[in-house]
Design an enzyme around this catalytic site. Structure first.
Site, mmCIF file in Angstrom:
data_model
loop_
_atom_site.group_PDB
_atom_site.id
_atom_site.type_symbol
_atom_site.label_atom_id
_atom_site.label_comp_id
_atom_site.label_asym_id
_atom_site.label_seq_id
_atom_site.Cartn_x
_atom_site.Cartn_y
_atom_site.Cartn_z
ATOM 1 N N ARG A 46 33.039 59.424 31.042
ATOM 2 C CA ARG A 46 33.750 59.187 32.471
ATOM 3 C C ARG A 46 32.924 59.471 33.691
ATOM 4 N NH1 ARG A 46 36.030 63.669 34.486
ATOM 5 N NH2 ARG A 46 36.778 64.445 32.386
ATOM 6 N N TYR A 98 46.242 41.115 49.922
ATOM 7 C CA TYR A 98 46.556 41.040 48.397
ATOM 8 C C TYR A 98 47.662 41.942 48.066
ATOM 9 C CZ TYR A 98 46.355 41.855 43.420
ATOM 10 O OH TYR A 98 46.686 42.080 42.178
ATOM 11 N N ASP A 169 37.524 44.043 51.769
ATOM 12 C CA ASP A 169 37.617 43.263 50.447
ATOM 13 C C ASP A 169 36.990 42.180 50.397
ATOM 14 O OD1 ASP A 169 38.864 42.172 48.085
ATOM 15 O OD2 ASP A 169 40.705 43.105 48.240
ATOM 16 N N LYS A 194 37.648 39.190 39.258
ATOM 17 C CA LYS A 194 37.758 37.713 39.687
ATOM 18 C C LYS A 194 36.286 37.161 39.566
ATOM 19 C CE LYS A 194 41.827 39.077 40.544
ATOM 20 N NZ LYS A 194 42.184 39.558 41.937
HETATM 21 C C1 LIG Z 1 42.971 40.800 42.188
HETATM 22 C C2 LIG Z 1 42.695 41.281 43.902
HETATM 23 C C3 LIG Z 1 42.720 42.756 43.927
HETATM 24 C C4 LIG Z 1 43.019 43.568 43.014
HETATM 25 O O1 LIG Z 1 41.959 43.858 41.730
HETATM 26 P P1 LIG Z 1 42.388 44.140 40.289
HETATM 27 O O2 LIG Z 1 41.278 43.969 39.479
HETATM 28 O O3 LIG Z 1 43.666 43.144 39.828
HETATM 29 O O4 LIG Z 1 43.229 45.618 40.200
HETATM 30 C C5 LIG Z 1 42.311 43.224 45.143
HETATM 31 N N1 LIG Z 1 42.119 42.162 46.215
HETATM 32 C C6 LIG Z 1 42.025 40.734 46.000
HETATM 33 C C7 LIG Z 1 41.674 40.187 47.023
HETATM 34 C C8 LIG Z 1 42.121 40.542 44.674
HETATM 35 O O5 LIG Z 1 42.452 39.158 44.440
#
Ligand SMILES: *Cc1c(COP(=O)(O)O)cnc(C)c1O
Length: 355
Positions: A46, A98, A169, A194
């Protein structure tokens, strides 16, 4: 080093004379020596793990930062930033954002943070929202699902002299198309689930910092003590995906551009939203919500599913997943353009649009 080289080597921390690919270290715990020290440099997974260190290293170099923390999901990465704020801090976030993180701000941080959603593509709106207790501006550009662009440099200039952090982000753009730290942001966030992972088989998130300042130390403390860390196996898969990121993004980008041209000329399509780069686009159908749902149902190659950034193309009716308070148009379909042959993709959507 350039991005293609970083992507291949920076997540592979190997000793001379060892295996060419860093092994997977599943052990949760590490041996102490006679003096009680930890000669491997690791104590407990962890807190730290060789695969996570490798992932954090490649994330740091991809975004040109000083350090990175990897988390169990993109949402956990976002949450670490919010947890690092003092209670009562004012946070400015985008209206088009998101939905999972928007819901986190609304549900989990309700009563803890003072959150205000503004049109982040409108600089005046951001400026007008600033308050004496504003501590964080959260940018998402291109945004989800309307692919709106925000001016990272201008927003950072707005708060340069203030004690306000800017976190971007960068999930949609990826470090291939945009490096927010170089444009003035303090932090970058990724859902590595992603494009970075790229194969729809590993959940993860990352934060990268421009400076190892006090706020960053708080984020590192959240990672260690809250414990929403990514597993060694997911680190391994994500690192493996990152190796081809620059080449995959070229393919996503080229396919998306051709698909945009096709959609713009199609009579069943009303509007097409595409920021001019990358593999994400959305469009509205000319005959409304039911037509949009039919199209998403009728494709044979595009998989009807949420998420994005994998090698396979996905299509999704976005409003129905975002919940009742969504502002997303009811006739909007979001598309994650994959790496299949573009002629097959166009043929598939063309047939679905005729249904
Ligand atoms: C999917 C996504 C998230 C969240 O990510 P997770 O891995 O699903 O928790 C945050 N921001 C964007 C733009 C995303 O596409």
């Amino acid at each position: 080093m350039e991005i293609e080289t970083i992507a291949i080597h920076a997540g592979n921390l190997i000793e001379p004379g060892s295996a060419a690919i860093q092994p997977l270290t599943l052990s949760t715990t590490f041996q102490r020596d006679a003096q009680g020290a930890y000669p491997s440099g690791y104590m407990y997974t962890r807190i730290s793990n060789p695969n996570r260190v490798a992932l954090e290293n490649v994330l740091t170099l991809l975004e040109g930062g000083e350090d990175a923390c990897a988390f169990s999901s993109g949402n956990a990465a976002g949450s670490a930033v919010f947890q690092a704020l003092e209670p009562g801090s004012h946070v400015i976030a985008p209206v088009d954002m998101y939905h999972g993180l928007r819901n986190q701000l609304k549900v989990v941080y309700n009563g803890i943070l003072e959150v205000e959603f503004v049109d982040m593509s409108d600089l005046e709106a951001v400026k007008n929202a600033l308050k004496s207790n504003t501590k964080l501006i959260w940018i998402e550009t291109p945004s989800n699902p309307l692919l709106l662009l925000s001016d990272i440099t201008a927003i950072c200039d707005l708060v340069k002299t203030k004690d306000i952090k800017v976190c971007c982000d960068n999930t949609f753009a990826t470090p291939v198309f945009q490096n927010p730290l170089k444009l003035g942001a303090d932090l970058v966030m990724h859902s590595t689930t992603k494009y970075l992972g790229g194969h729809s088989d590993a959940l993860g998130g990352g934060l990268i910092t421009r400076n190892k300042d006090e706020f960053w130390q708080r984020i590192c403390a959240v990672q260690e003590h809250s414990g929403a860390v990514i597993s060694p196996f997911d680190c391994y898969l994500t690192i493996r995906g990152i190796k081809t990121l620059p080449y995959r993004m070229k393919g996503h980008d080229a396919n998306a551009k051709q698909l945009v041209a096709f959609l713009k000329s199609h009579q069943e399509v009303a509007d097409v939203f595409y920021p001019g780069f990358g593999g994400m686009l959305s469009f509205t159908t000319a005959s409304g919500e039911s037509a949009a749902k039919k199209v998403a149902n009728a494709t044979k190659i595009f998989i009807q599913a949420t998420s994005l950034g994998g090698v396979e193309s996905l299509i999704e009716h976005r409003a129905s997943i975002e919940g009742p308070d969504t502002k997303t148009p009811r006739n909007l379909l979001r598309v994650s353009v994959g790496l299949e042959n573009i002629n097959d993709l166009i043929e598939d959507l063309d047939a679905a649009l005729k249904v």
